[in-house]
Design a protein around this motif. Structure first.
Motif, PDB file in Angstrom:
ATOM      1  N   PRO A  51      31.076  93.048  16.534  1.00 55.32           N
ATOM      2  CA  PRO A  51      31.720  93.548  17.390  1.00 55.32           C
ATOM      3  C   PRO A  51      30.972  93.187  18.499  1.00 55.32           C
ATOM      4  CG  PRO A  51      31.373  95.424  15.858  1.00 55.32           C
ATOM      5  CD  PRO A  51      31.038  94.007  14.955  1.00 55.32           C
ATOM      6  N   GLU A  52      31.825  93.425  20.067  1.00 50.78           N
ATOM      7  CA  GLU A  52      30.467  93.657  20.815  1.00 50.78           C
ATOM      8  C   GLU A  52      31.324  94.878  21.747  1.00 50.78           C
ATOM      9  OE1 GLU A  52      30.107  89.716  22.370  1.00 50.78           O
ATOM     10  OE2 GLU A  52      29.027  90.624  24.530  1.00 50.78           O
ATOM     11  N   LEU A  53      30.472  95.185  22.521  1.00 48.75           N
ATOM     12  CA  LEU A  53      30.371  95.876  23.211  1.00 48.75           C
ATOM     13  C   LEU A  53      30.320  95.697  24.992  1.00 48.75           C
ATOM     14  CD1 LEU A  53      28.156  99.041  21.423  1.00 48.75           C
ATOM     15  CD2 LEU A  53      31.774  98.880  21.902  1.00 48.75           C
ATOM     16  N   VAL A  54      30.708  96.646  26.130  1.00 49.50           N
ATOM     17  CA  VAL A  54      30.170  96.039  27.249  1.00 49.50           C
ATOM     18  C   VAL A  54      30.537  97.503  27.643  1.00 49.50           C
ATOM     19  CG1 VAL A  54      30.844  94.007  27.331  1.00 49.50           C
ATOM     20  CG2 VAL A  54      33.026  95.662  27.685  1.00 49.50           C
ATOM     21  N   CYS A  55      29.681  97.726  28.929  1.00 53.14           N
ATOM     22  CA  CYS A  55      29.616  99.204  29.491  1.00 53.14           C
ATOM     23  C   CYS A  55      30.387  98.665  30.883  1.00 53.14           C
ATOM     24  CB  CYS A  55      28.247  99.585  30.282  1.00 53.14           C
ATOM     25  SG  CYS A  55      27.704 100.291  28.647  1.00 53.14           S
ATOM     26  N   ILE A  56      31.232  98.001  31.378  1.00 51.38           N
ATOM     27  CA  ILE A  56      31.949  97.442  32.380  1.00 51.38           C
ATOM     28  C   ILE A  56      33.144  97.149  32.297  1.00 51.38           C
ATOM     29  CG2 ILE A  56      30.332  96.761  33.835  1.00 51.38           C
ATOM     30  CD1 ILE A  56      30.614  93.201  33.530  1.00 51.38           C
ATOM     31  N   VAL A  58      15.699 102.569  23.074  1.00 52.14           N
ATOM     32  CA  VAL A  58      16.101 103.063  21.804  1.00 52.14           C
ATOM     33  C   VAL A  58      16.360 104.736  21.409  1.00 52.14           C
ATOM     34  CG1 VAL A  58      15.942 103.732  19.288  1.00 52.14           C
ATOM     35  CG2 VAL A  58      15.164 101.409  21.266  1.00 52.14           C
ATOM     36  N   GLY A  59      18.121 105.087  21.177  1.00 44.76           N
ATOM     37  CA  GLY A  59      18.511 106.675  20.809  1.00 44.76           C
ATOM     38  C   GLY A  59      18.937 106.788  22.005  1.00 44.76           C
ATOM     39  N   ASP A  60      19.130 106.296  23.261  1.00 44.70           N
ATOM     40  CA  ASP A  60      20.110 107.359  23.853  1.00 44.70           C
ATOM     41  C   ASP A  60      21.900 106.282  23.340  1.00 44.70           C
ATOM     42  OD1 ASP A  60      18.274 107.302  25.825  1.00 44.70           O
ATOM     43  OD2 ASP A  60      18.188 105.899  27.219  1.00 44.70           O
ATOM     44  N   LEU A  61      22.624 107.678  24.636  1.00 41.06           N
ATOM     45  CA  LEU A  61      24.033 107.314  23.902  1.00 41.06           C
ATOM     46  C   LEU A  61      24.187 106.288  25.266  1.00 41.06           C
ATOM     47  CD1 LEU A  61      24.691 110.582  23.455  1.00 41.06           C
ATOM     48  CD2 LEU A  61      24.033 108.999  21.505  1.00 41.06           C
ATOM     49  N   VAL A  62      25.673 105.840  24.413  1.00 35.98           N
ATOM     50  CA  VAL A  62      26.137 104.568  26.216  1.00 35.98           C
ATOM     51  C   VAL A  62      27.707 104.805  25.037  1.00 35.98           C
ATOM     52  CG1 VAL A  62      23.966 102.656  25.819  1.00 35.98           C
ATOM     53  CG2 VAL A  62      25.905 102.574  24.413  1.00 35.98           C
ATOM     54  N   TYR A  63      28.232 105.102  26.235  1.00 34.68           N
ATOM     55  CA  TYR A  63      29.796 105.373  26.501  1.00 34.68           C
ATOM     56  C   TYR A  63      30.069 104.012  26.740  1.00 34.68           C
ATOM     57  CZ  TYR A  63      34.230 107.250  27.228  1.00 34.68           C
ATOM     58  OH  TYR A  63      36.569 107.320  26.850  1.00 34.68           O
ATOM     59  N   ALA A  64      30.538 103.019  25.348  1.00 34.24           N
ATOM     60  CA  ALA A  64      31.152 101.780  26.002  1.00 34.24           C
ATOM     61  C   ALA A  64      32.556 101.456  25.724  1.00 34.24           C
ATOM     62  CB  ALA A  64      29.970 100.841  25.424  1.00 34.24           C
ATOM     63  N   GLN A  65      33.084 100.118  25.835  1.00 31.79           N
ATOM     64  CA  GLN A  65      34.837  99.444  24.749  1.00 31.79           C
ATOM     65  C   GLN A  65      34.478  98.132  24.163  1.00 31.79           C
ATOM     66  OE1 GLN A  65      36.175  98.986  28.899  1.00 31.79           O
ATOM     67  NE2 GLN A  65      37.548  99.117  28.083  1.00 31.79           N
ATOM     68  N   PHE A  66      34.752  98.290  23.222  1.00 32.15           N
ATOM     69  CA  PHE A  66      35.135  96.724  22.605  1.00 32.15           C
ATOM     70  C   PHE A  66      35.546  95.977  23.570  1.00 32.15           C
ATOM     71  CE2 PHE A  66      34.015  99.846  18.928  1.00 32.15           C
ATOM     72  CZ  PHE A  66      32.971  99.266  18.280  1.00 32.15           C
ATOM     73  N   ILE A  67      34.813  94.830  23.303  1.00 27.90           N
ATOM     74  CA  ILE A  67      35.714  93.111  23.920  1.00 27.90           C
ATOM     75  C   ILE A  67      35.475  92.456  22.791  1.00 27.90           C
ATOM     76  CG2 ILE A  67      33.258  92.326  24.652  1.00 27.90           C
ATOM     77  CD1 ILE A  67      35.068  91.638  27.476  1.00 27.90           C
ATOM     78  N   ILE A  68      34.867  92.652  21.988  1.00 27.53           N
ATOM     79  CA  ILE A  68      34.864  91.713  20.545  1.00 27.53           C
ATOM     80  C   ILE A  68      35.712  92.463  19.467  1.00 27.53           C
ATOM     81  CG2 ILE A  68      34.660  89.492  18.872  1.00 27.53           C
ATOM     82  CD1 ILE A  68      32.720  89.024  21.829  1.00 27.53           C
ATOM     83  N   ALA A  69      36.597  93.021  18.526  1.00 28.58           N
ATOM     84  CA  ALA A  69      36.753  92.955  17.910  1.00 28.58           C
ATOM     85  C   ALA A  69      37.611  92.965  16.501  1.00 28.58           C
ATOM     86  CB  ALA A  69      36.804  95.240  18.040  1.00 28.58           C
ATOM     87  N   ASN A  70      36.677  92.186  15.539  1.00 30.03           N
ATOM     88  CA  ASN A  70      38.061  91.645  14.427  1.00 30.03           C
ATOM     89  C   ASN A  70      37.505  91.613  13.274  1.00 30.03           C
ATOM     90  OD1 ASN A  70      36.272  89.010  14.049  1.00 30.03           O
ATOM     91  ND2 ASN A  70      37.691  88.133  16.582  1.00 30.03           N
TER      92      ASN A  70
END
Lengths: 153, 246
Positions: free
Chosen positions: B145-150, B128-140
Motif C-alpha cells: 500500500p502507498e500513502l500520500v499526504c496531499i 521516525v516515530g511521528d504520526l501522520v494523517y494520510a490517505q491511501f492512493i494504492i491499496a490492493n
C-alpha cells in the motif's frame, strides 16, 4: 524497347496481389475460440465504508480548541452541512477566549490613538495634543485654520 | 434485478454470516435488460461471484438508497482500502520513502514528495516515530500500500505530520466508524464536556488532545469505554464526568 512497355496488365496485377494477400493470411495466427460475449455487469463492488456510511472528515476540533482544524472541518464537510449553519454560529458565540472583551476594548482604544498620531501631519500633531489636553477642561478654544494669505500688491 | 433486491430486502438489518449467498435467476435479468438496468453497489463484506453475491464477513446487512448494500461488522484488523484516511506511525526512513505502520498486514510506503510544498530540494521534516494523517492512493491485495499526504490538487487539507502532544490509542474499526459518522451521537455528547481536538483514522487509531494531560486522558478513557455501552449508559457517564470536572 523495354522501357516503353505499359507495365503489367490490370488482371495480372490483381492476381499477384491476391496471391500476396493469401500468403500473409496464412502466416497470421489466430485463437481458435468462440467469440467472447462481454456481459455488462450491473453489480459494482465497493471496498470502502466511506461512501456507504457517508463518513465525515477525520480531523475534528470542538469549542475553538484548534481554529485551523475547525476551518478545515467546515471546508471538508461542506456539502452535507447546509442545515447545520445555525448550530455552527451558536458554537462560535460560545467559543472560549483567552482575551476578554474589556481587554480588547482597552487595546483598541489606545490603538486608535496611536494610529491616528502616526498618520497625522506634523502640524496636526501639535493640535491633537492640545485637543487631548482640552478634553478634560472642555474649553472650546478652536484655532483658526491656517490658510495661505495672498500677498497684497 | 428486482429479484435480487427482494432477496436482500428480506435480510436488511439482520445478521449475515460468511458464505451466505444472495442468488437471483438469470431469466429476470433478461427481462429487465431492455429496461434501463440500474447499477447495484455491493459494499464491504459482500463479494460478487459470477451472477451471485456472497457474504464474506459476519455482521449486519445494511442498505442505503437507492441500491447500496454492505455489511456492518465489528473487527479490529484493518485492511487498507484506496482513498481511506488513516493515522500512521513512521517507522523507518529509507532513501526517498518513509515506511509507515497503519495497522495493516504490511507497512505502507510514503514518498517524501507526497507532502504539501515538498520538492527534491525541500524535504519535509518527518522523523521516525511521528504520526501522520494520510490517505491511501494504492491499496490492493497484491501490492504494497502507498500513502500520500496531499490531495489531487497538491494541498494538504489537514493531512501530514501532526500530534506534537496528545494521546494515541486504538479502538475497534466499528467504533472508529461510529465516531466518523455524520451527526455522531458520541461526538455530540463528548463535545459538551470541554474543548478538545481529535483525529480519527479509519484504521481504528484515535488521537486526542485537550488542554491538560488530565483532560486528554479523560477524553481517551471515555472514548474507549464507548465501545460497549448503550446510549443511556453513555449519557449518564458523560453527565457524571461533566459534573465532576467542573
Amino acid at each position: 524497347m523495354q522501357f516503353m512497355q505499359r507495365g503489367l496488365d490490370a488482371d495480372v496485377r490483381k492476381q499477384l496481389e491476391e496471391e500476396e494477400k493469401r500468403i500473409i493470411n496464412d502466416e497470421h495466427w489466430y485463437l481458435d475460440m468462440p467469440e467472447l460475449k462481454a456481459k455488462e455487469s450491473f453489480i459494482v463492488e465497493e471496498r470502502s465504508y466511506v461512501p456507504c456510511e457517508d463518513l465525515v472528515y477525520g480531523r475534528m476540533s470542538f469549542k475553538g480548541f484548534n481554529p485551523e482544524v475547525e476551518k478545515l472541518m467546515v471546508l471538508m464537510n461542506a456539502p452535507n452541512e447546509e442545515e447545520d449553519e445555525e448550530t455552527e454560529e451558536k458554537d462560535k458565540t460560545r467559543m472560549d477566549t483567552d482575551i476578554t472583551d474589556e481587554e480588547m476594548a482597552i487595546r483598541y482604544g489606545s490603538l486608535v490613538e496611536s494610529m491616528k498620531r502616526r498618520f497625522a501631519k506634523k502640524r496636526e500633531r501639535t493640535s491633537q495634543r492640545n485637543e487631548d489636553d482640552n478634553v478634560n477642561h472642555n474649553i472650546g478654544e478652536t484655532q483658526p485654520k491656517k490658510v495661505f494669505l495672498k500677498p497684497q500688491d | 434485478m428486482n429479484s435480487i433486491h427482494s432477496c436482500f430486502k428480506a435480510q436488511i438489518g439482520g445478521v449475515v454470516l460468511p458464505g451466505d449467498v444472495f442468488r437471483f435467476n438469470g431469466s429476470s435479468v433478461e427481462e429487465d435488460s431492455n429496461i434501463k438496468a440500474e447499477k447495484m453497489v455491493c459494499g464491504p463484506g459482500l463479494r460478487r461471484n459470477g451472477d451471485e453475491i456472497l457474504a464474506c464477513k459476519s455482521g449486519i446487512l445494511r442498505h442505503k438508497q437507492p441500491s447500496m448494500y454492505w455489511i456492518d461488522c465489528q473487527q479490529k484488523r484493518y485492511v487498507p482500502v484506496k482513498g481511506e484516511s488513516v493515522i500512521g506511525i513512521v517507522t523507518a526512513k529509507s532513501g526517498d520513502i518513509f515506511k509507515v505502520d497503519v495497522g495493516g498486514s504490511e507497512q505502507a510506503s510514503l514518498s517524501y514528495l507526497a507532502f504539501e510544498g515538498a520538492t527534491k530540494r525541500n524535504r519535509p521534516n518527518v522523523q521516525v516515530g511521528d504520526l501522520v494523517y494520510a490517505q491511501f492512493i494504492i491499496a490492493n491485495k497484491d501490492m504494497e500500500p502507498e500513502l500520500v499526504c496531499i490531495d489531487s490538487c497538491g494541498r494538504a487539507n489537514g493531512m501530514g505530520v501532526f500530534g506534537a502532544e496528545g494521546f494515541l490509542f486504538k479502538v475497534s474499526l466499528g467504533l472508529a466508524r461510529r465516531l466518523l459518522s455524520p451527526q455522531s451521537e458520541i461526538v455530540k455528547d463528548l463535545e459538551k464536556i470541554f474543548p478538545f481536538e481529535m483525529v480519527v483514522g479509519l484504521n481504528g487509531r484515535v488521537w486526542v488532545k485537550a488542554k491538560s494531560i488530565q483532560q486528554t486522558l479523560i477524553v481517551a478513557n471515555l472514548l474507549e469505554s464507548c465501545e460497549n455501552m448503550t446510549a443511556q449508559q453513555r449519557q449518564a457517564l458523560f453527565k457524571r464526568v461533566a459534573e465532576g470536572a467542573l
